[in-house]
Design an enzyme around this catalytic site. Structure first.
Site, PDB file in Angstrom:
ATOM      1  N   ASP A 116       0.846  -1.188   0.000  1.00  0.00           N
ATOM      2  CA  ASP A 116       0.000   0.000   0.000  1.00  0.00           C
ATOM      3  C   ASP A 116       0.887   1.246   0.000  1.00  0.00           C
ATOM      4  OD1 ASP A 116      -2.611   1.112  -0.021  1.00  0.00           O
ATOM      5  OD2 ASP A 116      -2.364   1.707   2.056  1.00  0.00           O
ATOM      6  N   HIS A 123      -3.950  14.130   0.508  1.00  0.00           N
ATOM      7  CA  HIS A 123      -4.165  13.246   1.658  1.00  0.00           C
ATOM      8  C   HIS A 123      -2.988  13.315   2.621  1.00  0.00           C
ATOM      9  CE1 HIS A 123      -5.200   9.773   4.076  1.00  0.00           C
ATOM     10  NE2 HIS A 123      -4.054   9.183   3.744  1.00  0.00           N
ATOM     11  N   GLU A 188     -10.392   3.878   3.406  1.00  0.00           N
ATOM     12  CA  GLU A 188      -9.500   4.626   2.528  1.00  0.00           C
ATOM     13  C   GLU A 188      -9.894   4.357   1.087  1.00  0.00           C
ATOM     14  OE1 GLU A 188      -5.475   5.202   5.188  1.00  0.00           O
ATOM     15  OE2 GLU A 188      -5.446   3.672   3.616  1.00  0.00           O
ATOM     16  N   GLU A 190      -9.178   4.033  -2.514  1.00  0.00           N
ATOM     17  CA  GLU A 190      -7.975   3.805  -3.301  1.00  0.00           C
ATOM     18  C   GLU A 190      -8.319   3.092  -4.613  1.00  0.00           C
ATOM     19  OE1 GLU A 190      -4.593   2.171  -1.296  1.00  0.00           O
ATOM     20  OE2 GLU A 190      -5.297   2.798   0.701  1.00  0.00           O
ATOM     21  N   ASP A 220      -8.905   0.235   1.788  1.00  0.00           N
ATOM     22  CA  ASP A 220      -7.961  -0.246   2.791  1.00  0.00           C
ATOM     23  C   ASP A 220      -8.477   0.181   4.172  1.00  0.00           C
ATOM     24  OD1 ASP A 220      -5.636  -1.614   3.532  1.00  0.00           O
ATOM     25  OD2 ASP A 220      -4.520   0.250   3.715  1.00  0.00           O
ATOM     26  N   ARG A 224      -7.606   3.633  13.079  1.00  0.00           N
ATOM     27  CA  ARG A 224      -6.774   4.819  13.326  1.00  0.00           C
ATOM     28  C   ARG A 224      -6.214   4.866  14.742  1.00  0.00           C
ATOM     29  NH1 ARG A 224      -5.548   6.174   8.209  1.00  0.00           N
ATOM     30  NH2 ARG A 224      -7.390   6.670   6.986  1.00  0.00           N
ATOM     31  N   GLN A 227      -3.441   2.382  14.999  1.00  0.00           N
ATOM     32  CA  GLN A 227      -2.308   2.884  14.220  1.00  0.00           C
ATOM     33  C   GLN A 227      -1.533   3.959  14.961  1.00  0.00           C
ATOM     34  OE1 GLN A 227      -3.442   4.240  10.338  1.00  0.00           O
ATOM     35  NE2 GLN A 227      -1.370   4.825   9.744  1.00  0.00           N
ATOM     36  N   LYS A 240      -3.678  -1.984   9.821  1.00  0.00           N
ATOM     37  CA  LYS A 240      -4.004  -2.142   8.402  1.00  0.00           C
ATOM     38  C   LYS A 240      -4.169  -3.606   8.014  1.00  0.00           C
ATOM     39  CE  LYS A 240      -3.211   2.259   7.120  1.00  0.00           C
ATOM     40  NZ  LYS A 240      -4.059   3.080   6.258  1.00  0.00           N
ATOM     41  N   THR A 244      -8.748  -5.579   3.382  1.00  0.00           N
ATOM     42  CA  THR A 244      -8.552  -4.714   2.228  1.00  0.00           C
ATOM     43  C   THR A 244      -9.524  -5.220   1.168  1.00  0.00           C
ATOM     44  OG1 THR A 244      -6.216  -4.358   2.749  1.00  0.00           O
ATOM     45  CG2 THR A 244      -6.927  -3.881   0.497  1.00  0.00           C
ATOM     46  N   THR A 336      -4.719   6.465  -0.152  1.00  0.00           N
ATOM     47  CA  THR A 336      -5.955   7.244  -0.150  1.00  0.00           C
ATOM     48  C   THR A 336      -5.877   8.378  -1.162  1.00  0.00           C
ATOM     49  OG1 THR A 336      -6.175   6.772   2.204  1.00  0.00           O
ATOM     50  CG2 THR A 336      -7.550   8.531   1.309  1.00  0.00           C
ATOM     51  N   GLU A 350      -9.974  12.427   7.414  1.00  0.00           N
ATOM     52  CA  GLU A 350      -9.884  13.769   6.834  1.00  0.00           C
ATOM     53  C   GLU A 350     -11.234  14.474   6.825  1.00  0.00           C
ATOM     54  OE1 GLU A 350      -7.226  13.613   3.072  1.00  0.00           O
ATOM     55  OE2 GLU A 350      -7.920  11.565   3.453  1.00  0.00           O
TER      56      GLU A 350
END
Length: 406
Positions: A116, A123, A188, A190, A220, A224, A227, A240, A244, A336, A350
């Site tokens: 990824d 982003h 995310e 993508e 994905d 948060r 993370q 993560k 996915t 992202t 975001e």
């Protein structure tokens, strides 16, 4: 292009004759194998006279076909186009059209490795501003090379697969870490590039472009809060590794060819090995839709694949510079994709600015991060003159965390 398959000629279909994306499907009593989308149907490609050895298709992935190489890819596509255009083939081919509503769509490839990237400047700037301030938003290396991390191929699942809320260590301010279900679960938006040819040693950007078989939508899912506690110093890991999700149809690079577009102007000239000598991005409209359980859908964001700062061929080239060999079935996530305005942001992190500005939903309610029962749908299509090249939907529903210690 027009087909004798009438539904393929609708301007609203994702799957006109210009597209012919690749998927894997099953029916009751029939083992999973390869098929091609055309209008409202899946074309079962095992028993039609396309001139390609059926051994490539009588299996639950497109990996062997990809390994056969670009000459086979081109010959197969040309023959299908001929057979779906010329009425003389209608009788023999129609018998192998299966209504798409009747099939179960499965993962279209065996994912050998998953990487990824982090290639949208907007982003990266948004996230960096939240955590490091505007002056230090981008890491010093960001404008020089595609940043990425090696993910878990085992986490890749097909659209429609439920996504279980993960457990992990959460570190609240002023407290010791606790082992809890994720409280800041995110998506995310993508696009994934699928490697169709292997490499040994470094390849150029142009060679990398030729190695790519096609593209999928990719979500994905990201924890948060897990993370933020684990990522220093080595980056994402468990945050993560939940899921996915990819769309069930691989859209070929050939189908996207008319929509090539140039990358954004560079703020710093790239080193020679990463320079592009032709257009490497695509004009693909993307959107994110969220539907609470038993609630009304809300379109949260719209953006475009061309917002990326680094293209998939650049990412693939960079991946090989250390001598890393790439394999058929490798999957590269774009990272992202966010545009310049809040309505163009590709993650809830975001959109809600870290939870400070909850997002209003149609029918009432708000979201900062995902709740159990939420269904997220990613959509994407390249718009032509009276037709569109679509990916189908990339859908996942959040289900509650199981008792991890039971």
């Amino acid at each position: 292009m027009k087909s004798w398959v009438e539904s393929a000629n609708s301007p609203a279909t994702d799957f006109p004759l210009n597209n012919l994306p690749y998927g894997v499907f099953s029916l009751p009593g029939i083992a999973p194998h390869c098929g091609v989308a055309i209008g409202d149907y899946v074309l079962d490609v095992i028993n039609i006279d396309h001139g390609i050895d059926p051994k490539y298709f009588n299996r639950p992935s497109w990996n062997d076909f990809m390994a056969a190489g670009p000459d086979v890819w081109s010959a197969f596509r040309a023959r299908l186009t001929e057979m779906l255009t010329n009425p003389q083939y209608e009788e023999s081919v129609r018998a192998h059209l299966v209504p798409r509503r009747d099939v179960q769509l499965l993962l279209p490839l065996d994912v050998t490795e998953y990487t990824d990237f982090y290639s949208s400047k907007q982003h990266a700037t948004n996230v960096g501003t939240m955590f490091r301030g505007k002056e230090n938003a981008l890491p010093p290396n960001w404008l020089w090379m595609p940043i990425g991390y090696n993910g878990r191929a085992s986490s890749v699942c097909v659209s429609g697969t439920p996504v279980q809320r993960p457990w992990g260590q959460l570190k609240r301010e002023g407290a010791d870490p606790e082992f809890l279900p994720c409280e800041r679960f995110d998506i995310e938006l993508e696009v994934g590039a699928i490697v169709g040819q292997p490499s040994s040693g470094m390849v150029s950007v142009e060679q990398a472009d030729e190695m790519i078989f096609g593209y999928v939508l990719l979500n994905d899912w990201s924890a948060r809060d897990i993370q933020s506690w684990e990522y220093q110093p080595l980056g994402p890991f468990q945050a993560k590794a939940t899921a996915t999700t990819i769309s069930p149809w691989i859209v070929s690079k050939t189908a996207l060819e008319p929509f090539r577009t140039a990358s954004k102007e560079r703020e710093i000239p790239l080193l020679k090995h990463l320079e592009e000598h032709r257009k490497m991005l695509y004009d693909i409209d993307l959107e994110v839709v969220l539907a609470p359980e038993s609630g009304e859908s809300t379109t949260l964001a719209r953006t475009n694949y061309k917002e990326l700062y680094f293209s998939a061929p650049q990412q693939l080239c960079h991946h090989t510079t250390s001598g890393c060999s790439m394999r058929v079935g490798d999957l590269l996530g774009s990272g992202t994709i966010s545009g310049p305005e809040p309505e163009n942001f590709g993650s809830l992190l975001e959109m809600s600015w870290g939870g400070k500005n909850p997002i209003g939903l149609n029918g009432g309610g708000t979201r900062s991060f995902l709740q159990d029962g939420d269904t997220v749908t990613l959509k994407g299509s390249a718009k032509g003159d009276g037709y569109r090249i679509g990916f189908g939907e990339c859908v996942g529903k959040v289900v509650p965390a199981r008792d991890a210690l039971a």
